[in-house]
Enzyme design. Structure first.
Site, PDB file in Angstrom:
ATOM      1  N   ASP A   1      35.018   4.611  69.548  1.00  0.00           N
ATOM      2  CA  ASP A   1      34.469   3.260  69.636  1.00  0.00           C
ATOM      3  C   ASP A   1      35.425   2.329  70.365  1.00  0.00           C
ATOM      4  O   ASP A   1      35.053   1.225  70.761  1.00  0.00           O
ATOM      5  CB  ASP A   1      34.237   2.699  68.228  1.00  0.00           C
TER       6      ASP A   1
ATOM      7  N   ASP B   1      42.566   7.750  65.463  1.00  0.00           N
ATOM      8  CA  ASP B   1      43.290   6.494  65.309  1.00  0.00           C
ATOM      9  C   ASP B   1      43.763   6.065  66.697  1.00  0.00           C
ATOM     10  O   ASP B   1      44.441   6.832  67.386  1.00  0.00           O
ATOM     11  CB  ASP B   1      44.490   6.729  64.384  1.00  0.00           C
TER      12      ASP B   1
END
Length: 221
Positions: free
Chosen positions: A156, A120
């Site tokens: 990402d 996260d």
């Protein structure tokens, strides 16, 4: 769905390769994981392991290394635990914990490598101390690997990745051999991820998002 959750929680309570607070042996193996694995092979962690694609994938490829996946979500750990048993993997274990508590499970020098896979990003500044590739956690990893060790990171999120590169400039971390790419699938580092992809990674790739990757070594203190 509720029935599936109950079955998974029951599995987690009873299975031998998953450690959680409700079990008497929750922190029993700190400093002595060789007793659990019945060998002295190196230990590599996957922090925030999710469905444990790397824990199980790497364990299958490297039977002479012990892999431990850590996450706070029991439902995610159920996946890795059950896959390990189905595949007959004896070199995996799983721990349900908040990751800031890593040092309650491992002694300094007990860990030889850490994978951080698609964490996260915690974009708010107030959450900075919770970023798994941030300075707080890098210092924890540093303490677990005082004799040297390797860290691997995939994400990402370009902002998180660039923030991590800034974090790694901190002299006290004493790192070496840093290599990185902003597009893993178009780089000569591609083979280093062993062809293993997380669920999140597959989703991002299908959306045309580039995958960032880095690795480095901690120098001995």
């Amino acid at each position: 769905m509720a029935r599936k959750k109950l079955m998974r929680f029951k599995w987690n309570d009873e299975v031998h390769n998953l450690f959680q607070p409700e079990k008497d042996n929750y922190k029993f193996y700190k400093g002595n994981w060789k007793e659990y694995f019945k060998n002295t092979n190196p230990i590599v962690l996957e922090v925030g392991c999710g469905r444990a694609e790397y824990t199980t994938g790497l364990a299958a490829l490297n039977p002479d290394v012990n892999y431990i996946g850590l996450d706070i979500k029991g439902a995610r750990l159920w996946k890795g635990s059950s896959l390990s048993i189905e595949a007959g993997l004896t070199n995996t274990a799983f721990i349900r914990t908040k990751l800031q508590n890593l040092e309650e499970f491992f002694e300094p020098g007990e860990v030889k490598g850490i994978w951080i896979t698609f964490p996260d990003p915690k974009p708010r500044e107030s959450e900075a101390k919770l970023r798994l590739s941030g300075l707080r956690f890098m210092n924890i990893y540093r303490r677990l690997m005082p004799q040297g060790g390797k860290v691997f990171f995939k994400t990402d999120n370009r902002i998180l990745f660039d923030h991590t590169l800034e974090v790694l400039k901190e002299p006290s971390l004493k790192i070496s051999n840093l290599v990185f790419t902003h597009d893993l699938y178009q780089s000569d580092l591609l083979a280093e991820h062993y062809g293993i992809q997380t669920t999140y990674e597959k989703t991002y790739l299908n959306q045309g998002v580039s995958i960032n990757y880095l690795k480095f070594d901690f120098l001995p203190l």
